[in-house]
Scaffold this motif. Structure first.
Motif, PDB file in Angstrom:
ATOM      1  N   PHE A  40       0.860  -1.179   0.000  1.00 11.24           N
ATOM      2  CA  PHE A  40       0.000   0.000   0.000  1.00 11.24           C
ATOM      3  C   PHE A  40       0.898   1.232   0.000  1.00 11.24           C
ATOM      4  N   PHE A  41       0.562   2.230  -0.803  1.00 13.02           N
ATOM      5  CA  PHE A  41       1.407   3.414  -0.839  1.00 13.02           C
ATOM      6  C   PHE A  41       0.587   4.673  -1.080  1.00 13.02           C
ATOM      7  N   THR A  42       1.171   5.810  -0.673  1.00  8.76           N
ATOM      8  CA  THR A  42       0.510   7.103  -0.819  1.00  8.76           C
ATOM      9  C   THR A  42       1.285   7.963  -1.805  1.00  8.76           C
ATOM     10  N   SER A  43       0.563   8.875  -2.453  1.00  9.87           N
ATOM     11  CA  SER A  43       1.186   9.771  -3.424  1.00  9.87           C
ATOM     12  C   SER A  43       0.844  11.217  -3.094  1.00  9.87           C
ATOM     13  N   THR A  44       1.671  12.132  -3.592  1.00  7.87           N
ATOM     14  CA  THR A  44       1.437  13.552  -3.383  1.00  7.87           C
ATOM     15  C   THR A  44       0.737  14.163  -4.583  1.00  7.87           C
ATOM     16  N   SER A  45       0.112  15.309  -4.339  1.00  7.30           N
ATOM     17  CA  SER A  45      -0.567  16.017  -5.423  1.00  7.30           C
ATOM     18  C   SER A  45       0.407  16.917  -6.153  1.00  7.30           C
ATOM     19  N   GLY A  46       0.014  17.306  -7.352  1.00  5.76           N
ATOM     20  CA  GLY A  46       0.807  18.232  -8.145  1.00  5.76           C
ATOM     21  C   GLY A  46       0.033  18.599  -9.393  1.00  5.76           C
ATOM     22  N   GLY A  47      -0.342  19.853  -9.518  1.00  4.24           N
ATOM     23  CA  GLY A  47      -1.166  20.243 -10.651  1.00  4.24           C
ATOM     24  C   GLY A  47      -2.531  19.593 -10.546  1.00  4.24           C
ATOM     25  N   THR A  48      -2.853  18.759 -11.531  1.00  7.10           N
ATOM     26  CA  THR A  48      -4.143  18.064 -11.499  1.00  7.10           C
ATOM     27  C   THR A  48      -4.024  16.664 -10.899  1.00  7.10           C
ATOM     28  N   ASP A  49      -2.815  16.285 -10.456  1.00  8.14           N
ATOM     29  CA  ASP A  49      -2.616  14.957  -9.879  1.00  8.14           C
ATOM     30  C   ASP A  49      -3.027  14.974  -8.409  1.00  8.14           C
ATOM     31  N   GLY A  92       3.645  -7.162 -11.959  1.00  8.79           N
ATOM     32  CA  GLY A  92       2.958  -6.019 -12.551  1.00  8.79           C
ATOM     33  C   GLY A  92       1.520  -6.283 -12.924  1.00  8.79           C
ATOM     34  N   SER A  93       1.050  -7.502 -12.691  1.00 10.49           N
ATOM     35  CA  SER A  93      -0.327  -7.860 -13.009  1.00 10.49           C
ATOM     36  C   SER A  93      -0.955  -8.607 -11.831  1.00 10.49           C
ATOM     37  N   PRO A  94      -2.128  -8.179 -11.381  1.00  7.35           N
ATOM     38  CA  PRO A  94      -2.928  -7.058 -11.871  1.00  7.35           C
ATOM     39  C   PRO A  94      -2.300  -5.712 -11.520  1.00  7.35           C
ATOM     40  N   ALA A  95      -2.703  -4.672 -12.225  1.00  6.08           N
ATOM     41  CA  ALA A  95      -2.165  -3.337 -11.992  1.00  6.08           C
ATOM     42  C   ALA A  95      -2.584  -2.822 -10.626  1.00  6.08           C
ATOM     43  N   PRO A  96      -1.835  -1.883 -10.042  1.00  3.91           N
ATOM     44  CA  PRO A  96      -2.222  -1.295  -8.758  1.00  3.91           C
ATOM     45  C   PRO A  96      -3.619  -0.704  -8.808  1.00  3.91           C
ATOM     46  N   THR A  97      -4.315  -0.762  -7.685  1.00  2.04           N
ATOM     47  CA  THR A  97      -5.690  -0.283  -7.589  1.00  2.04           C
ATOM     48  C   THR A  97      -5.733   1.020  -6.803  1.00  2.04           C
ATOM     49  N   LEU A  98      -6.413   2.016  -7.331  1.00  2.75           N
ATOM     50  CA  LEU A  98      -6.628   3.266  -6.624  1.00  2.75           C
ATOM     51  C   LEU A  98      -7.729   3.058  -5.586  1.00  2.75           C
ATOM     52  N   LEU A  99      -7.399   3.243  -4.299  1.00  3.85           N
ATOM     53  CA  LEU A  99      -8.362   3.034  -3.229  1.00  3.85           C
ATOM     54  C   LEU A  99      -9.044   4.322  -2.795  1.00  3.85           C
ATOM     55  N   GLY A 150     -14.424  -7.482   1.555  1.00  5.98           N
ATOM     56  CA  GLY A 150     -13.544  -7.559   0.401  1.00  5.98           C
ATOM     57  C   GLY A 150     -13.286  -6.250  -0.304  1.00  5.98           C
ATOM     58  N   SER A 151     -13.741  -5.131   0.264  1.00  3.44           N
ATOM     59  CA  SER A 151     -13.498  -3.833  -0.369  1.00  3.44           C
ATOM     60  C   SER A 151     -13.292  -2.759   0.696  1.00  3.44           C
ATOM     61  N   TYR A 152     -12.817  -1.604   0.244  1.00  2.43           N
ATOM     62  CA  TYR A 152     -12.547  -0.496   1.151  1.00  2.43           C
ATOM     63  C   TYR A 152     -13.637   0.561   1.072  1.00  2.43           C
ATOM     64  N   SER A 153     -13.849   1.243   2.189  1.00  6.16           N
ATOM     65  CA  SER A 153     -14.807   2.339   2.206  1.00  6.16           C
ATOM     66  C   SER A 153     -14.354   3.425   1.230  1.00  6.16           C
ATOM     67  N   SER A 154     -15.295   4.055   0.564  1.00 11.62           N
ATOM     68  CA  SER A 154     -14.960   5.087  -0.413  1.00 11.62           C
ATOM     69  C   SER A 154     -14.597   6.407   0.249  1.00 11.62           C
ATOM     70  N   THR A 155     -15.054   6.590   1.482  1.00 13.37           N
ATOM     71  CA  THR A 155     -14.781   7.816   2.228  1.00 13.37           C
ATOM     72  C   THR A 155     -14.066   7.463   3.524  1.00 13.37           C
TER      73      THR A 155
END
Length: 222
Positions: free
Chosen positions: A39-48, A63-70, A130-135
């Motif tokens: 699990f990893f976190t990313s920083t914002s930048g512009g529209t990212d 590399g398969s399956p691709a990382p999932t945005l939670l 089997g899934s994460y809360s959206s908020t």
């Protein structure tokens, strides 16, 4: 590593690039769960946006399956007094039941480098069915009454093998909240140490290992 570096195969002795491509400015923190999922976190930048991702054990290796945005935050700035501010996700931890905890701070857009922080929090993405809360759920909040450069903020979070949630601010200490399968009891916040930290780890014996912020970066055992 460069973007052309291949994914790790399990027998590599050189640095390997994560098999991943997404609209992120940069990666901030990472944590593995007991199954080897990353699990990893990313920083914002512009529209990212600030984001939380999961890369399963298979993803890490091939590399398969691709990382999932939670989870992804808005990149829109908010008004704080006479200034504007944006959220910035930091440290991340995973408990034994798969629940994710991360730090999140609201910085002045003109002084992120000097850490003018208005409010910082520890948030949880609950894992259920089997899934994460959206908020995310906010489990702890630190509010700065008079924001200024190099302010105190919540920087570190970690979970031990029993599920206990620990977090630290930069200057005041390390704190704990009981956690029962993702249900965090916030009635009482327990102070574990008066040593602040910007990076925090714990072993199986109740010891803490920290990287401090004040007086230069220093690694120590608490």
């Amino acid at each position: 590593p460069s973007s052309s570096t291949p994914a790790c195969t399990g027998s590599d002795t050189t640095e390997c690039a994560l098999p991943f491509s997404a609209p992120v400015q940069g990666l901030v923190a990472m944590a593995f769960d007991a199954s080897g999922d990353l699990f990893f976190t990313s920083t914002s930048g512009g529209t990212d946006p600030n984001s939380v991702f999961e890369c399963t054990a298979a993803c890490v290796k091939s590399g398969s399956p691709a990382p999932t945005l939670l989870y992804s935050e808005s990149t829109a700035a908010v008004t704080e007094g006479s200034s504007t501010a944006v959220l910035s996700i930091g440290a991340i931890a995973v408990d034994p039941w798969g629940n994710i905890f991360f730090t999140d701070s609201l910085f002045d857009t003109s002084s992120q480098a000097s850490s003018k922080n208005y409010v910082s929090t520890v948030k949880e993405l609950v894992y259920s069915g089997g899934s994460y809360s959206s908020t995310p759920t906010t489990v702890y909040t630190l509010t700065d009454g008079s924001p200024g450069n190099y302010d105190n903020q919540l920087d570190a979070v970690v979970v031990d093998s029993n599920g206990t949630l620990y977090f630290a601010d930069q200057y005041d200490g390390i704190f704990a909240l009981p956690n029962n399968k993702g249900t965090v009891t916030t009635t009482t916040t327990y102070m574990m140490s008066n040593q602040g930290a910007k990076i925090l780890a714990t072993d199986g014996h109740g010891n803490f290992y920290v990287v401090t912020y004040s007086n230069g970066d220093t690694a120590m055992h608490v």
